[in-house]
Enzyme design. Structure first.
Site, mmCIF file in Angstrom:
data_model
loop_
_atom_site.group_PDB
_atom_site.id
_atom_site.type_symbol
_atom_site.label_atom_id
_atom_site.label_comp_id
_atom_site.label_asym_id
_atom_site.label_seq_id
_atom_site.Cartn_x
_atom_site.Cartn_y
_atom_site.Cartn_z
ATOM 1 N N LYS A 166 -11.714 39.210 20.912
ATOM 2 C CA LYS A 166 -11.853 40.314 21.850
ATOM 3 C C LYS A 166 -10.460 40.832 22.170
ATOM 4 O O LYS A 166 -9.579 40.053 22.551
ATOM 5 C CB LYS A 166 -12.560 39.843 23.125
ATOM 6 C CG LYS A 166 -12.785 40.946 24.154
ATOM 7 C CD LYS A 166 -13.536 40.410 25.365
ATOM 8 C CE LYS A 166 -13.749 41.506 26.405
ATOM 9 N NZ LYS A 166 -14.441 41.018 27.596
ATOM 10 N N TYR A 189 -9.941 35.679 23.452
ATOM 11 C CA TYR A 189 -9.583 36.908 24.163
ATOM 12 C C TYR A 189 -8.079 37.137 24.029
ATOM 13 O O TYR A 189 -7.266 36.385 24.561
ATOM 14 C CB TYR A 189 -9.971 36.782 25.644
ATOM 15 C CG TYR A 189 -10.136 38.091 26.383
ATOM 16 C CD1 TYR A 189 -9.730 39.309 25.834
ATOM 17 C CD2 TYR A 189 -10.704 38.122 27.647
ATOM 18 C CE1 TYR A 189 -9.898 40.499 26.520
ATOM 19 C CE2 TYR A 189 -10.875 39.309 28.349
ATOM 20 C CZ TYR A 189 -10.470 40.490 27.781
ATOM 21 O OH TYR A 189 -10.637 41.670 28.474
#
Length: 290
Positions: free
Chosen positions: A156, A131
């Site tokens: 992400k 992330y």
């Protein structure tokens, strides 16, 4: 790993005494599964990852894995200090999770090869989606390096720099064409037209947690929802820090499931903002049904 369609990020319910409400979590996930998500991401940002103890995190992941029963992939949040991230990863593996959404480590910041070593240690336990957000803002070369680590399957993006993401996508797909990319901005549907333009099709849908009918109508091409629902929701979300989570949890309560309040430092929406959210949900459901 096959991840497609709307990705479900359930909230983490707490009871009146502030304890993890496992039966309510199971019901929340069961209801979401009825609408056919492409994956379930439990104890992540929308699930108040940073407010959970390791024991609570492990129980939440186990509940999700049991309810889903292998029908779609289950990912668990992990991150923070390396020891904590490894404990979460191992507990998630034992609970039956298929992978991890790896949050950035915090406070201690090292050079790029140090972050790569952190990611590699966790990815040795379960497949990892990294992330990118907060202090972790990566250059294309760094993502190519991460993509080459065994077990790292995706990135992400929670930064929203489209120029950077386009360069990352082009660089990584040249070497690793099956690497996954996700739009991880809050209320990701609003920015998906831009992300699709650079080749990023996957996204996390917080709205699915409280209004799957709306999330699915948008996925199926109803762009009226951008103006009538998502843009006003983003304006409301921006009024108070922490509302990207608090509003979602309030939305689940408004739809009839008592998932309790958010934990500090997050705060509950004001009565005025709750009324605004309720009206938005009504409008979104009407658009989705028409």
């Amino acid at each position: 790993m096959n991840l497609s369609g709307v990705l479900f990020f359930p909230v983490t319910p707490f009871d009146a005494d502030g304890r993890l409400a496992e039966e309510v979590l199971a019901e929340h996930i069961r209801k979401g599964m009825e609408h056919g998500p492409g994956g379930v991401f439990v104890a992540c940002g929308t699930g108040e990852f940073s407010a959970l103890s390791e024991a609570e995190h492990a129980r939440a992941v186990r509940v999700a894995a049991e309810v889903v029963g292998g029908r779609v992939p289950v990912f668990a949040g992990a991150g923070g200090p390396l020891g904590t991230a490894l404990n979460q990863a191992r507990a998630a593996r034992e609970a039956g999770a298929d992978g991890l959404l790896l949050m950035p480590p915090y406070l201690a910041q090292g050079p790029g090869h140090g972050f790569a070593a952190y990611v590699a240690a966790v990815a040795a336990e379960l497949p990892v989606i990294v992330y990118q957000r907060g202090a972790v803002v990566l250059e294309p070369e760094a993502v190519v390096e991460l993509a080459g680590i065994p077990g790292v399957i995706g990135l992400k993006d929670g930064v929203g720099d489209i120029d950077r993401m386009q360069r990352i996508v082009l660089a990584v797909r040249e070497a690793y064409p099956d690497f996954l990319f996700f739009n991880g901005l809050p209320t990701a549907e609003l920015t998906m037209p831009a992300y699709r333009g650079i080749g990023v099709e996957l996204y996390s849908s917080a709205v699915f947690a409280f209004a799957p009918e709306i999330a699915l109508a948008y996925l199926n091409g109803d762009e009226r929802l951008l103006t009538g629902f998502y843009a006003p929701l983003v304006r409301l979300r921006g009024k108070v820090p922490g509302y990207p989570v608090a509003l979602v949890k309030a939305g689940v309560r408004l739809r009839g499931l008592d998932v309790g309040a958010v934990r500090p430092p997050l705060v509950e929406p004001t009565d005025e903002h709750l009324a605004e959210l309720e009206a938005l949900i009504k409008t979104g459901l009407e658009l989705a049904a028409s």
